[in-house]
Design an enzyme around this catalytic site. Structure first.
Site, short mmCIF file in Angstrom:
data_model
loop_
_atom_site.label_atom_id
_atom_site.label_comp_id
_atom_site.label_asym_id
_atom_site.label_seq_id
_atom_site.Cartn_x
_atom_site.Cartn_y
_atom_site.Cartn_z
N ASP A 60 0.83 -1.21 0.00
CA ASP A 60 0.00 0.00 0.00
C ASP A 60 0.87 1.26 0.00
O ASP A 60 1.76 1.41 0.83
CB ASP A 60 -0.91 -0.03 1.23
CG ASP A 60 -2.10 0.91 1.09
OD1 ASP A 60 -1.88 2.12 0.83
OD2 ASP A 60 -3.24 0.46 1.23
N SER A 106 -7.15 4.16 -1.15
CA SER A 106 -6.98 2.70 -1.10
C SER A 106 -8.30 1.98 -1.36
O SER A 106 -8.30 0.90 -1.95
CB SER A 106 -6.47 2.27 0.27
OG SER A 106 -5.19 2.77 0.48
N HIS A 157 -9.37 -2.37 7.66
CA HIS A 157 -8.94 -1.20 6.87
C HIS A 157 -9.30 -1.40 5.40
O HIS A 157 -9.64 -2.51 4.98
CB HIS A 157 -7.43 -1.01 7.06
CG HIS A 157 -6.98 0.40 6.97
ND1 HIS A 157 -6.06 0.83 6.04
CD2 HIS A 157 -7.35 1.49 7.68
CE1 HIS A 157 -5.86 2.13 6.20
NE2 HIS A 157 -6.63 2.56 7.18
N THR A 159 -8.12 -1.76 2.28
CA THR A 159 -7.69 -2.78 1.30
C THR A 159 -8.28 -4.16 1.61
O THR A 159 -8.97 -4.73 0.76
CB THR A 159 -6.16 -2.83 1.19
OG1 THR A 159 -5.69 -1.51 0.92
CG2 THR A 159 -5.71 -3.76 0.08
N GLU A 294 -1.24 -7.92 2.27
CA GLU A 294 -0.97 -6.48 2.15
C GLU A 294 0.16 -6.03 3.07
O GLU A 294 0.10 -6.22 4.28
CB GLU A 294 -2.23 -5.65 2.46
CG GLU A 294 -1.98 -4.17 2.18
CD GLU A 294 -3.08 -3.24 2.67
OE1 GLU A 294 -3.31 -2.22 2.01
OE2 GLU A 294 -3.69 -3.52 3.72
N HIS A 303 2.31 8.77 4.45
CA HIS A 303 1.46 9.86 4.96
C HIS A 303 2.20 10.66 6.02
O HIS A 303 2.06 11.89 6.09
CB HIS A 303 0.18 9.29 5.57
CG HIS A 303 -0.85 8.88 4.56
ND1 HIS A 303 -1.55 9.77 3.80
CD2 HIS A 303 -1.28 7.65 4.18
CE1 HIS A 303 -2.39 9.12 2.99
NE2 HIS A 303 -2.23 7.82 3.21
N HIS A 344 -1.61 2.80 -5.01
CA HIS A 344 -1.29 4.19 -5.39
C HIS A 344 0.05 4.55 -4.79
O HIS A 344 0.53 3.85 -3.89
CB HIS A 344 -2.35 5.17 -4.86
CG HIS A 344 -2.62 4.94 -3.41
ND1 HIS A 344 -1.72 5.26 -2.41
CD2 HIS A 344 -3.67 4.35 -2.78
CE1 HIS A 344 -2.22 4.89 -1.25
NE2 HIS A 344 -3.39 4.33 -1.43
N HIS A 446 -1.81 10.96 -1.04
CA HIS A 446 -1.46 10.15 -2.21
C HIS A 446 -1.16 11.03 -3.42
O HIS A 446 -1.51 12.20 -3.42
CB HIS A 446 -2.62 9.21 -2.57
CG HIS A 446 -3.06 8.34 -1.44
ND1 HIS A 446 -4.26 7.68 -1.43
CD2 HIS A 446 -2.44 8.02 -0.27
CE1 HIS A 446 -4.37 6.98 -0.32
NE2 HIS A 446 -3.29 7.18 0.42
#
Ligand SMILES: *[C@@H]1O[C@H](CO)[C@@H](O)[C@H](O)[C@H]1NC(C)=O
Ligand SMILES: *[C@@H]1O[C@H](CO)[C@@H](O)[C@H](O)[C@H]1NC(C)=O
Ligand SMILES: *[C@@H]1O[C@H](CO)[C@@H](O)[C@H](O)[C@H]1NC(C)=O
Length: 520
Positions: A60, A106, A157, A159, A294, A303, A344, A446
Protein backbone atom coordinates in the site's frame (compact mmCIF):
# COMPACT_ATOMS: atom_id res chain seq x y z
CA UNK A 1 17.31 -10.36 5.54
CA UNK A 2 17.48 -11.45 1.92
CA UNK A 3 20.90 -11.63 0.39
CA UNK A 4 20.94 -9.12 -2.43
CA UNK A 5 24.25 -10.36 -3.78
CA UNK A 6 22.94 -13.79 -4.75
CA UNK A 7 20.23 -12.21 -6.84
CA UNK A 8 22.39 -10.24 -9.21
CA UNK A 9 22.45 -12.86 -11.95
CA UNK A 10 18.72 -12.83 -12.67
CA UNK A 11 18.56 -9.06 -12.52
CA UNK A 12 18.07 -8.54 -16.21
CA UNK A 13 15.29 -11.10 -16.66
CA UNK A 14 12.59 -8.62 -15.63
CA UNK A 15 13.35 -6.12 -18.36
CA UNK A 16 12.36 -8.36 -21.27
CA UNK A 17 8.92 -8.78 -19.70
CA UNK A 18 8.51 -5.00 -19.51
CA UNK A 19 9.28 -4.62 -23.18
CA UNK A 20 6.53 -7.05 -24.15
CA UNK A 21 3.78 -4.45 -24.16
CA UNK A 22 0.26 -5.76 -24.04
CA UNK A 23 -1.40 -5.86 -27.48
CA UNK A 24 -5.07 -5.36 -26.70
CA UNK A 25 -4.75 -2.37 -24.42
CA UNK A 26 -4.70 0.46 -26.93
CA UNK A 27 -6.54 3.69 -27.54
CA UNK A 28 -7.79 4.19 -24.03
CA UNK A 29 -9.98 1.12 -24.11
CA UNK A 30 -10.14 1.14 -20.35
CA UNK A 31 -9.95 4.89 -19.97
CA UNK A 32 -13.25 5.55 -21.78
CA UNK A 33 -15.50 3.26 -19.87
CA UNK A 34 -14.47 2.37 -16.36
CA UNK A 35 -17.52 0.23 -15.89
CA UNK A 36 -16.86 -2.33 -18.57
CA UNK A 37 -17.50 -4.82 -15.82
CA UNK A 38 -16.59 -8.39 -16.39
CA UNK A 39 -16.05 -8.66 -20.11
CA UNK A 40 -13.29 -10.80 -21.44
CA UNK A 41 -10.11 -9.00 -22.32
CA UNK A 42 -8.49 -12.07 -23.81
CA UNK A 43 -5.57 -11.39 -21.54
CA UNK A 44 -4.24 -14.84 -21.84
CA UNK A 45 -4.28 -15.89 -25.45
CA UNK A 46 -0.95 -17.58 -24.88
CA UNK A 47 -1.87 -19.09 -21.57
CA UNK A 48 -0.86 -22.62 -20.84
CA UNK A 49 -2.29 -24.48 -17.87
CA UNK A 50 -4.05 -22.22 -15.36
CA UNK A 51 -2.96 -21.84 -11.74
CA UNK A 52 -4.52 -23.68 -8.80
CA UNK A 53 -3.78 -20.80 -6.46
CA UNK A 54 -3.60 -17.02 -6.73
CA UNK A 55 -1.63 -14.67 -4.47
CA UNK A 56 -2.41 -10.94 -4.70
CA UNK A 57 0.09 -8.76 -2.84
CA UNK A 58 -0.59 -5.08 -2.24
CA UNK A 59 2.27 -2.88 -1.01
CA UNK A 60 0.00 0.00 0.00
CA UNK A 61 1.29 3.44 -0.96
CA UNK A 62 4.42 2.14 -2.66
CA UNK A 63 5.59 4.26 -5.60
CA UNK A 64 8.53 3.86 -7.99
CA UNK A 65 10.74 6.33 -6.07
CA UNK A 66 10.21 4.28 -2.91
CA UNK A 67 11.71 1.27 -4.67
CA UNK A 68 14.76 3.29 -5.69
CA UNK A 69 15.20 4.66 -2.18
CA UNK A 70 15.23 1.16 -0.68
CA UNK A 71 17.46 -0.36 -3.37
CA UNK A 72 20.07 2.37 -3.01
CA UNK A 73 20.02 1.90 0.74
CA UNK A 74 20.76 -1.81 0.24
CA UNK A 75 23.57 -0.92 -2.17
CA UNK A 76 25.11 1.31 0.43
CA UNK A 77 24.56 -1.17 3.27
CA UNK A 78 25.90 -4.26 1.42
CA UNK A 79 28.41 -2.36 -0.73
CA UNK A 80 26.87 -4.09 -3.72
CA UNK A 81 25.08 -3.32 -6.95
CA UNK A 82 22.51 -6.08 -6.56
CA UNK A 83 18.81 -5.54 -7.09
CA UNK A 84 15.88 -6.00 -4.74
CA UNK A 85 13.82 -9.22 -4.97
CA UNK A 86 10.92 -7.25 -6.44
CA UNK A 87 13.16 -5.64 -9.10
CA UNK A 88 13.36 -9.08 -10.70
CA UNK A 89 9.61 -9.44 -10.72
CA UNK A 90 8.71 -6.25 -12.60
CA UNK A 91 6.24 -6.90 -15.42
CA UNK A 92 4.63 -3.51 -16.00
CA UNK A 93 2.87 -0.45 -14.65
CA UNK A 94 -0.59 0.17 -13.26
CA UNK A 95 -2.75 3.28 -13.73
CA UNK A 96 -4.80 3.99 -10.65
CA UNK A 97 -7.35 6.79 -11.09
CA UNK A 98 -10.73 6.55 -9.38
CA UNK A 99 -14.10 7.48 -10.90
CA UNK A 100 -14.35 10.73 -8.94
CA UNK A 101 -10.67 11.69 -8.71
CA UNK A 102 -7.45 11.49 -10.67
CA UNK A 103 -5.86 10.60 -7.33
CA UNK A 104 -7.23 7.39 -5.86
CA UNK A 105 -7.51 6.27 -2.27
CA UNK A 106 -6.98 2.70 -1.10
CA UNK A 107 -10.69 1.89 -1.04
CA UNK A 108 -11.36 2.74 -4.69
CA UNK A 109 -8.17 1.14 -5.92
CA UNK A 110 -8.60 -2.05 -3.89
CA UNK A 111 -12.19 -2.30 -5.16
CA UNK A 112 -10.69 -2.26 -8.66
CA UNK A 113 -8.49 -5.18 -7.60
CA UNK A 114 -11.20 -7.13 -5.78
CA UNK A 115 -14.21 -6.56 -8.08
CA UNK A 116 -12.60 -5.50 -11.36
CA UNK A 117 -14.53 -2.22 -11.41
CA UNK A 118 -13.56 1.43 -10.96
CA UNK A 119 -15.36 3.22 -8.16
CA UNK A 120 -15.21 6.39 -6.05
CA UNK A 121 -12.77 7.21 -3.27
CA UNK A 122 -14.02 5.63 -0.05
CA UNK A 123 -15.96 2.81 -1.76
CA UNK A 124 -15.66 -0.62 -0.14
CA UNK A 125 -16.72 -3.26 -2.66
CA UNK A 126 -19.48 -1.07 -4.12
CA UNK A 127 -19.86 0.76 -7.42
CA UNK A 128 -20.65 4.44 -8.05
CA UNK A 129 -24.32 3.78 -7.28
CA UNK A 130 -23.49 2.05 -3.97
CA UNK A 131 -24.41 -1.32 -5.49
CA UNK A 132 -22.29 -4.19 -4.08
CA UNK A 133 -19.94 -5.92 -6.52
CA UNK A 134 -18.87 -9.56 -6.27
CA UNK A 135 -15.21 -9.94 -5.31
CA UNK A 136 -12.60 -12.45 -6.42
CA UNK A 137 -12.35 -13.70 -2.83
CA UNK A 138 -16.10 -14.27 -2.54
CA UNK A 139 -16.27 -15.90 -5.97
CA UNK A 140 -13.32 -18.12 -5.08
CA UNK A 141 -15.02 -19.18 -1.86
CA UNK A 142 -18.23 -20.05 -3.70
CA UNK A 143 -16.26 -22.12 -6.22
CA UNK A 144 -14.67 -24.20 -3.47
CA UNK A 145 -11.33 -22.43 -3.08
CA UNK A 146 -10.01 -21.63 0.40
CA UNK A 147 -9.29 -17.94 1.00
CA UNK A 148 -7.12 -15.67 3.11
CA UNK A 149 -6.47 -12.05 4.10
CA UNK A 150 -3.09 -11.24 5.64
CA UNK A 151 -2.30 -7.59 6.44
CA UNK A 152 -0.28 -5.36 8.76
CA UNK A 153 -3.04 -2.75 9.14
CA UNK A 154 -6.31 -3.22 10.95
CA UNK A 155 -8.02 -6.13 9.17
CA UNK A 156 -11.02 -3.80 8.76
CA UNK A 157 -8.94 -1.20 6.87
CA UNK A 158 -9.81 -0.31 3.28
CA UNK A 159 -7.69 -2.78 1.30
CA UNK A 160 -8.67 -6.03 3.07
CA UNK A 161 -12.23 -4.74 3.54
CA UNK A 162 -12.86 -4.50 -0.22
CA UNK A 163 -12.27 -8.24 -0.67
CA UNK A 164 -14.84 -9.49 1.86
CA UNK A 165 -17.28 -6.68 2.62
CA UNK A 166 -19.43 -4.06 0.93
CA UNK A 167 -20.26 -0.64 2.33
CA UNK A 168 -20.49 2.91 1.07
CA UNK A 169 -17.75 4.36 3.26
CA UNK A 170 -14.40 2.98 4.40
CA UNK A 171 -14.65 4.46 7.89
CA UNK A 172 -17.53 2.16 8.87
CA UNK A 173 -15.13 -0.41 10.25
CA UNK A 174 -17.52 -1.77 12.91
CA UNK A 175 -19.85 -2.87 10.11
CA UNK A 176 -16.92 -4.09 8.00
CA UNK A 177 -15.73 -6.33 10.86
CA UNK A 178 -19.13 -8.05 11.06
CA UNK A 179 -19.26 -8.54 7.30
CA UNK A 180 -15.72 -9.89 7.08
CA UNK A 181 -16.43 -12.68 9.57
CA UNK A 182 -19.61 -13.59 7.67
CA UNK A 183 -22.16 -12.42 10.23
CA UNK A 184 -23.59 -9.52 8.23
CA UNK A 185 -22.77 -11.02 4.86
CA UNK A 186 -25.32 -12.67 2.57
CA UNK A 187 -22.81 -15.37 1.61
CA UNK A 188 -21.93 -16.09 5.24
CA UNK A 189 -18.31 -16.81 6.06
CA UNK A 190 -16.06 -16.39 3.01
CA UNK A 191 -12.58 -15.94 4.57
CA UNK A 192 -10.67 -18.90 6.03
CA UNK A 193 -7.43 -17.21 7.13
CA UNK A 194 -7.40 -13.74 8.66
CA UNK A 195 -4.22 -12.31 10.16
CA UNK A 196 -3.39 -8.72 11.03
CA UNK A 197 -4.22 -5.94 13.48
CA UNK A 198 -7.42 -4.14 14.43
CA UNK A 199 -8.83 -6.01 17.43
CA UNK A 200 -10.48 -2.78 18.55
CA UNK A 201 -13.29 -3.14 16.00
CA UNK A 202 -14.04 -6.65 17.28
CA UNK A 203 -14.33 -5.91 21.01
CA UNK A 204 -17.47 -4.43 22.63
CA UNK A 205 -17.55 -0.74 23.57
CA UNK A 206 -17.44 -1.73 27.24
CA UNK A 207 -13.87 -3.02 26.89
CA UNK A 208 -10.83 -0.80 27.12
CA UNK A 209 -9.46 0.34 23.78
CA UNK A 210 -12.59 -0.64 21.83
CA UNK A 211 -13.31 1.31 18.64
CA UNK A 212 -16.90 0.09 18.41
CA UNK A 213 -19.85 2.28 19.17
CA UNK A 214 -21.95 -0.70 20.25
CA UNK A 215 -21.71 -3.54 22.72
CA UNK A 216 -21.24 -6.22 20.07
CA UNK A 217 -18.54 -8.81 20.78
CA UNK A 218 -17.46 -9.64 17.24
CA UNK A 219 -14.81 -12.09 18.42
CA UNK A 220 -17.47 -14.16 20.19
CA UNK A 221 -19.61 -14.04 17.04
CA UNK A 222 -16.61 -15.14 14.97
CA UNK A 223 -16.12 -18.12 17.29
CA UNK A 224 -19.82 -19.02 16.94
CA UNK A 225 -19.29 -18.95 13.18
CA UNK A 226 -16.46 -21.45 13.51
CA UNK A 227 -13.35 -19.29 13.75
CA UNK A 228 -10.49 -20.00 16.10
CA UNK A 229 -9.61 -16.54 17.42
CA UNK A 230 -6.29 -15.58 18.99
CA UNK A 231 -3.98 -12.65 19.58
CA UNK A 232 -0.69 -14.08 20.77
CA UNK A 233 2.49 -15.20 19.12
CA UNK A 234 2.47 -18.65 20.74
CA UNK A 235 -0.90 -19.58 19.21
CA UNK A 236 0.27 -18.19 15.87
CA UNK A 237 3.30 -20.47 16.06
CA UNK A 238 1.16 -23.52 16.83
CA UNK A 239 -0.71 -25.68 14.33
CA UNK A 240 -4.10 -24.25 13.57
CA UNK A 241 -7.16 -25.52 11.75
CA UNK A 242 -9.05 -23.25 9.34
CA UNK A 243 -10.88 -21.00 9.73
CA UNK A 244 -8.90 -18.71 12.04
CA UNK A 245 -8.77 -15.05 12.94
CA UNK A 246 -5.52 -13.81 14.52
CA UNK A 247 -5.43 -10.15 15.51
CA UNK A 248 -2.17 -9.24 17.21
CA UNK A 249 -2.75 -5.58 18.04
CA UNK A 250 -5.63 -3.38 18.98
CA UNK A 251 -4.94 -0.89 16.17
CA UNK A 252 -2.61 -1.36 13.16
CA UNK A 253 0.31 -3.71 13.68
CA UNK A 254 3.62 -1.99 14.37
CA UNK A 255 5.88 -0.57 11.72
CA UNK A 256 8.60 -3.09 10.95
CA UNK A 257 11.18 -0.72 12.50
CA UNK A 258 9.28 -0.74 15.82
CA UNK A 259 8.01 -4.34 15.83
CA UNK A 260 8.65 -6.63 18.80
CA UNK A 261 8.95 -10.10 17.24
CA UNK A 262 7.99 -11.76 20.52
CA UNK A 263 4.54 -10.16 20.21
CA UNK A 264 3.93 -9.61 16.52
CA UNK A 265 4.94 -11.90 13.65
CA UNK A 266 6.44 -10.31 10.53
CA UNK A 267 4.57 -9.92 7.25
CA UNK A 268 6.70 -12.71 5.80
CA UNK A 269 5.89 -15.06 8.67
CA UNK A 270 2.17 -14.37 8.41
CA UNK A 271 2.15 -14.74 4.62
CA UNK A 272 4.04 -18.04 4.64
CA UNK A 273 1.88 -19.45 7.43
CA UNK A 274 -1.18 -18.48 5.40
CA UNK A 275 0.19 -20.15 2.26
CA UNK A 276 1.15 -23.34 4.12
CA UNK A 277 -2.18 -23.64 5.91
CA UNK A 278 -4.22 -22.94 2.78
CA UNK A 279 -2.07 -25.37 0.81
CA UNK A 280 -2.57 -28.11 3.41
CA UNK A 281 -6.30 -27.48 3.62
CA UNK A 282 -6.72 -27.79 -0.16
CA UNK A 283 -4.29 -30.62 -0.84
CA UNK A 284 -7.01 -33.16 -1.48
CA UNK A 285 -9.61 -30.91 -3.04
CA UNK A 286 -10.19 -29.92 -6.63
CA UNK A 287 -9.64 -26.21 -6.04
CA UNK A 288 -6.69 -24.42 -4.46
CA UNK A 289 -6.74 -21.04 -2.74
CA UNK A 290 -6.86 -17.27 -3.13
CA UNK A 291 -5.01 -15.03 -0.68
CA UNK A 292 -4.55 -11.27 -0.50
CA UNK A 293 -1.43 -10.17 1.36
CA UNK A 294 -0.97 -6.48 2.15
CA UNK A 295 2.18 -4.65 3.23
CA UNK A 296 -0.20 -2.08 4.62
CA UNK A 297 2.00 0.37 6.42
CA UNK A 298 4.38 1.48 3.68
CA UNK A 299 1.49 3.87 3.03
CA UNK A 300 1.16 5.11 6.60
CA UNK A 301 4.83 6.01 6.72
CA UNK A 302 4.33 7.86 3.44
CA UNK A 303 1.46 9.86 4.96
CA UNK A 304 3.68 10.66 7.94
CA UNK A 305 6.60 11.50 5.59
CA UNK A 306 8.64 9.17 7.78
CA UNK A 307 11.54 7.75 5.72
CA UNK A 308 12.51 5.22 8.43
CA UNK A 309 9.06 3.64 8.65
CA UNK A 310 8.79 3.71 4.86
CA UNK A 311 12.17 2.04 4.28
CA UNK A 312 11.81 -0.79 6.76
CA UNK A 313 8.27 -1.69 5.72
CA UNK A 314 9.47 -1.75 2.09
CA UNK A 315 12.29 -4.11 3.05
CA UNK A 316 9.78 -6.29 4.96
CA UNK A 317 7.60 -6.35 1.82
CA UNK A 318 10.65 -7.47 -0.19
CA UNK A 319 11.40 -10.23 2.28
CA UNK A 320 7.80 -11.42 2.11
CA UNK A 321 7.85 -11.29 -1.72
CA UNK A 322 11.07 -13.28 -1.86
CA UNK A 323 9.69 -15.90 0.52
CA UNK A 324 6.42 -16.21 -1.42
CA UNK A 325 8.27 -16.48 -4.71
CA UNK A 326 10.43 -19.28 -3.28
CA UNK A 327 7.30 -20.92 -1.90
CA UNK A 328 5.76 -20.88 -5.39
CA UNK A 329 8.91 -22.38 -6.92
CA UNK A 330 8.97 -25.10 -4.25
CA UNK A 331 5.31 -26.04 -4.73
CA UNK A 332 5.16 -26.82 -8.42
CA UNK A 333 2.67 -29.58 -7.57
CA UNK A 334 0.16 -26.79 -6.88
CA UNK A 335 0.75 -24.11 -9.56
CA UNK A 336 0.39 -20.57 -8.30
CA UNK A 337 0.17 -17.11 -9.87
CA UNK A 338 1.39 -14.09 -7.92
CA UNK A 339 0.59 -10.51 -8.89
CA UNK A 340 1.68 -7.57 -6.79
CA UNK A 341 1.05 -3.88 -7.20
CA UNK A 342 0.48 -0.88 -5.00
CA UNK A 343 -2.92 0.77 -4.92
CA UNK A 344 -1.29 4.19 -5.39
CA UNK A 345 1.82 6.20 -4.62
CA UNK A 346 1.99 8.01 -1.29
CA UNK A 347 3.88 11.07 -0.12
CA UNK A 348 5.05 12.32 -3.51
CA UNK A 349 8.46 10.97 -2.59
CA UNK A 350 11.48 12.14 -4.53
CA UNK A 351 14.98 10.81 -4.01
CA UNK A 352 17.72 13.39 -4.51
CA UNK A 353 18.44 17.07 -4.17
CA UNK A 354 20.80 19.44 -5.96
CA UNK A 355 24.03 20.48 -4.32
CA UNK A 356 26.57 23.02 -5.51
CA UNK A 357 29.71 20.84 -5.55
CA UNK A 358 30.30 17.66 -7.54
CA UNK A 359 28.60 15.40 -8.39
CA UNK A 360 25.79 17.98 -8.31
CA UNK A 361 23.25 15.75 -6.61
CA UNK A 362 22.75 14.23 -3.19
CA UNK A 363 21.08 11.13 -1.81
CA UNK A 364 22.93 9.69 1.17
CA UNK A 365 21.27 6.52 2.53
CA UNK A 366 24.01 6.16 5.16
CA UNK A 367 21.87 8.31 7.46
CA UNK A 368 19.42 5.41 7.67
CA UNK A 369 22.07 3.35 9.44
CA UNK A 370 21.56 4.73 12.92
CA UNK A 371 17.76 4.79 12.76
CA UNK A 372 16.31 2.32 15.25
CA UNK A 373 12.67 3.44 15.43
CA UNK A 374 10.05 5.49 13.61
CA UNK A 375 9.25 9.08 14.53
CA UNK A 376 6.01 8.28 16.40
CA UNK A 377 7.38 6.29 19.35
CA UNK A 378 10.46 8.54 19.58
CA UNK A 379 8.26 11.65 19.78
CA UNK A 380 6.20 10.10 22.57
CA UNK A 381 9.36 9.08 24.37
CA UNK A 382 10.66 12.64 24.12
CA UNK A 383 7.40 14.14 25.35
CA UNK A 384 7.52 11.78 28.36
CA UNK A 385 11.11 12.68 29.37
CA UNK A 386 11.22 14.34 32.80
CA UNK A 387 14.99 14.37 33.46
CA UNK A 388 17.16 17.44 33.79
CA UNK A 389 19.50 16.95 30.81
CA UNK A 390 17.07 17.79 28.04
CA UNK A 391 19.69 18.64 25.49
CA UNK A 392 21.84 15.56 26.10
CA UNK A 393 18.81 13.26 26.11
CA UNK A 394 17.34 14.78 22.97
CA UNK A 395 20.63 14.37 21.17
CA UNK A 396 21.59 10.83 22.19
CA UNK A 397 18.24 9.14 22.83
CA UNK A 398 15.98 10.79 20.27
CA UNK A 399 17.87 12.34 17.33
CA UNK A 400 20.57 9.65 17.30
CA UNK A 401 17.98 6.83 17.44
CA UNK A 402 16.39 8.35 14.35
CA UNK A 403 19.64 8.46 12.38
CA UNK A 404 20.52 12.09 13.11
CA UNK A 405 23.78 11.72 15.04
CA UNK A 406 24.82 15.36 14.74
CA UNK A 407 21.85 17.67 15.24
CA UNK A 408 22.65 21.38 14.99
CA UNK A 409 22.30 23.73 18.00
CA UNK A 410 19.33 25.26 16.20
CA UNK A 411 17.68 21.84 15.81
CA UNK A 412 18.27 21.03 19.48
CA UNK A 413 16.65 24.22 20.70
CA UNK A 414 13.73 23.84 18.31
CA UNK A 415 13.33 20.23 19.45
CA UNK A 416 13.20 21.37 23.07
CA UNK A 417 10.60 24.01 22.20
CA UNK A 418 8.40 21.37 20.53
CA UNK A 419 8.77 18.82 23.35
CA UNK A 420 5.18 18.95 24.57
CA UNK A 421 3.64 18.47 21.11
CA UNK A 422 4.45 14.94 19.98
CA UNK A 423 2.83 15.41 16.58
CA UNK A 424 4.69 18.65 15.78
CA UNK A 425 7.94 17.23 17.07
CA UNK A 426 7.42 14.11 14.98
CA UNK A 427 7.10 16.17 11.78
CA UNK A 428 10.16 18.18 12.76
CA UNK A 429 12.17 14.99 13.32
CA UNK A 430 11.19 13.46 9.95
CA UNK A 431 12.26 16.68 8.23
CA UNK A 432 15.65 16.68 9.95
CA UNK A 433 16.37 13.18 8.64
CA UNK A 434 14.79 13.63 5.20
CA UNK A 435 16.96 16.65 4.43
CA UNK A 436 20.13 14.80 5.45
CA UNK A 437 19.15 11.82 3.29
CA UNK A 438 18.27 14.11 0.39
CA UNK A 439 14.72 12.79 0.10
CA UNK A 440 11.72 15.04 -0.26
CA UNK A 441 8.00 14.64 0.22
CA UNK A 442 5.59 16.66 -1.90
CA UNK A 443 2.47 15.83 0.11
CA UNK A 444 1.08 14.09 3.17
CA UNK A 445 -1.37 12.27 0.92
CA UNK A 446 -1.46 10.15 -2.21
CA UNK A 447 -0.44 11.12 -5.73
CA UNK A 448 -1.67 10.09 -9.18
CA UNK A 449 1.66 8.50 -10.15
CA UNK A 450 1.50 5.12 -11.87
CA UNK A 451 2.71 2.25 -9.74
CA UNK A 452 4.86 -0.73 -10.65
CA UNK A 453 3.35 -4.13 -11.47
CA UNK A 454 5.14 -7.27 -10.29
CA UNK A 455 4.42 -10.88 -11.16
CA UNK A 456 5.70 -14.41 -10.57
CA UNK A 457 4.58 -17.93 -11.31
CA UNK A 458 2.10 -19.44 -13.75
CA UNK A 459 0.85 -17.09 -16.49
CA UNK A 460 2.00 -13.96 -14.66
CA UNK A 461 3.94 -12.74 -17.71
CA UNK A 462 0.75 -12.82 -19.79
CA UNK A 463 -0.35 -9.82 -17.73
CA UNK A 464 2.73 -7.72 -18.62
CA UNK A 465 2.32 -4.15 -19.84
CA UNK A 466 0.66 -0.93 -18.75
CA UNK A 467 -2.63 -1.83 -17.08
CA UNK A 468 -5.63 -0.05 -15.66
CA UNK A 469 -6.06 -1.09 -12.01
CA UNK A 470 -9.41 -2.79 -12.56
CA UNK A 471 -7.83 -5.14 -15.10
CA UNK A 472 -6.15 -6.81 -12.11
CA UNK A 473 -9.52 -8.03 -10.80
CA UNK A 474 -10.40 -9.45 -14.22
CA UNK A 475 -7.05 -11.16 -14.49
CA UNK A 476 -7.47 -12.91 -11.12
CA UNK A 477 -11.01 -14.01 -12.04
CA UNK A 478 -9.88 -15.32 -15.40
CA UNK A 479 -6.93 -17.23 -14.00
CA UNK A 480 -9.02 -18.98 -11.34
CA UNK A 481 -12.03 -19.40 -13.62
CA UNK A 482 -14.30 -17.27 -11.43
CA UNK A 483 -17.64 -15.77 -12.36
CA UNK A 484 -17.79 -12.37 -10.66
CA UNK A 485 -21.02 -11.45 -12.41
CA UNK A 486 -23.00 -14.20 -10.72
CA UNK A 487 -21.68 -13.19 -7.29
CA UNK A 488 -22.65 -9.59 -7.97
CA UNK A 489 -26.18 -10.76 -8.84
CA UNK A 490 -26.37 -12.81 -5.65
CA UNK A 491 -25.32 -9.86 -3.53
CA UNK A 492 -27.60 -7.40 -5.29
CA UNK A 493 -30.62 -9.67 -4.88
CA UNK A 494 -30.51 -9.27 -1.08
CA UNK A 495 -32.38 -5.98 -0.58
CA UNK A 496 -32.63 -6.04 3.20
CA UNK A 497 -28.92 -6.63 3.59
CA UNK A 498 -28.16 -3.73 1.24
CA UNK A 499 -30.50 -1.42 3.12
CA UNK A 500 -29.08 -2.41 6.52
CA UNK A 501 -25.38 -2.83 5.79
CA UNK A 502 -24.32 -1.47 2.40
CA UNK A 503 -26.06 1.69 1.28
CA UNK A 504 -26.14 5.10 2.91
CA UNK A 505 -29.43 6.36 4.28
CA UNK A 506 -31.52 8.48 1.91
CA UNK A 507 -30.17 12.00 1.46
CA UNK A 508 -26.54 11.03 2.09
CA UNK A 509 -24.03 13.12 0.17
CA UNK A 510 -20.47 12.10 -0.46
CA UNK A 511 -18.25 14.75 0.98
CA UNK A 512 -14.55 15.26 0.72
CA UNK A 513 -14.50 16.08 4.41
CA UNK A 514 -15.87 12.62 5.18
CA UNK A 515 -13.10 11.08 3.22
CA UNK A 516 -10.36 12.96 4.93
CA UNK A 517 -11.64 12.29 8.40
CA UNK A 518 -10.48 8.69 8.40
CA UNK A 519 -7.37 7.77 10.28
CA UNK A 520 -4.82 6.10 8.08
C1 LIG B 1 33.12 -2.02 -1.76
O1 LIG B 1 33.32 -2.82 -2.89
C2 LIG B 1 34.39 -2.44 -3.69
C3 LIG B 1 34.39 -3.27 -4.97
O2 LIG B 1 34.09 -4.61 -4.68
C4 LIG B 1 35.69 -2.56 -2.89
O3 LIG B 1 36.80 -2.15 -3.68
C5 LIG B 1 35.58 -1.72 -1.64
O4 LIG B 1 36.73 -1.89 -0.83
C6 LIG B 1 34.35 -2.05 -0.86
N1 LIG B 1 34.16 -1.12 0.24
C7 LIG B 1 33.86 -1.50 1.46
C8 LIG B 1 33.71 -0.41 2.46
O5 LIG B 1 33.71 -2.67 1.78
C1 LIG C 1 -29.54 -11.45 3.22
O1 LIG C 1 -28.35 -11.19 3.95
C2 LIG C 1 -28.46 -11.42 5.33
C3 LIG C 1 -27.17 -10.97 5.97
O2 LIG C 1 -27.28 -9.64 6.35
C4 LIG C 1 -28.75 -12.88 5.60
O3 LIG C 1 -28.91 -13.10 6.97
C5 LIG C 1 -30.01 -13.28 4.85
O4 LIG C 1 -30.20 -14.67 4.98
C6 LIG C 1 -29.90 -12.92 3.38
N1 LIG C 1 -31.17 -13.16 2.72
C7 LIG C 1 -31.25 -13.88 1.63
C8 LIG C 1 -32.63 -14.00 1.05
O5 LIG C 1 -30.30 -14.40 1.11
C1 LIG D 1 -22.22 0.90 24.13
O1 LIG D 1 -23.14 0.40 23.20
C2 LIG D 1 -24.50 0.38 23.64
C3 LIG D 1 -25.32 -0.24 22.53
O2 LIG D 1 -24.90 -1.53 22.21
C4 LIG D 1 -24.96 1.77 23.94
O3 LIG D 1 -26.27 1.74 24.43
C5 LIG D 1 -24.03 2.42 24.93
O4 LIG D 1 -24.38 3.77 25.09
C6 LIG D 1 -22.59 2.34 24.47
N1 LIG D 1 -21.71 2.82 25.50
C7 LIG D 1 -20.70 3.63 25.24
C8 LIG D 1 -19.86 4.01 26.41
O5 LIG D 1 -20.44 4.01 24.11
Amino acid sequence: MFNVKSLLVVALAGFSALAAAHPDNKNGKYGKDHKDNHNDHDDDKHESRGPRNFIMVVPDGFGPASETMARDYMHWKDNSTAVLPIDEMVIGMVRTKATDSYVTDSAASATAYSCGIKSYNGAIGVDDDYEPCGTVLEAAHLEGFKTGLVVTSRITHATPATFASHIYHRDLESEIALQEIGYAHPLGRTVDVMLGGGRCFFTPNTTEGSCRKDGVDALAIARDLGYTTFQDRATFDSELKLPYLGLFTNDHMSYEADRDPAIEPSLKEMAIKGLNDLYRATKDSKKGFFIMVEASRIDHAGHANDPVGHLHDILAYNEAMLAMREWIDEHSDSPTTLISTADHECGGLTVGKEISGPPGYWYDPSFFAGAKATSGPLSKQWAAYTGSDQKGYLKSEIFAKYGVAQPTEQELSEGIALKSSASKFSKFLTKALSSRLGVNWATGGHTASDVTLFGWGVNSKTFAGSRENNEVGHFIAKQLGLDLESVTKKLQSNETWQADWVKPKAGHQRSARDLHSHHH
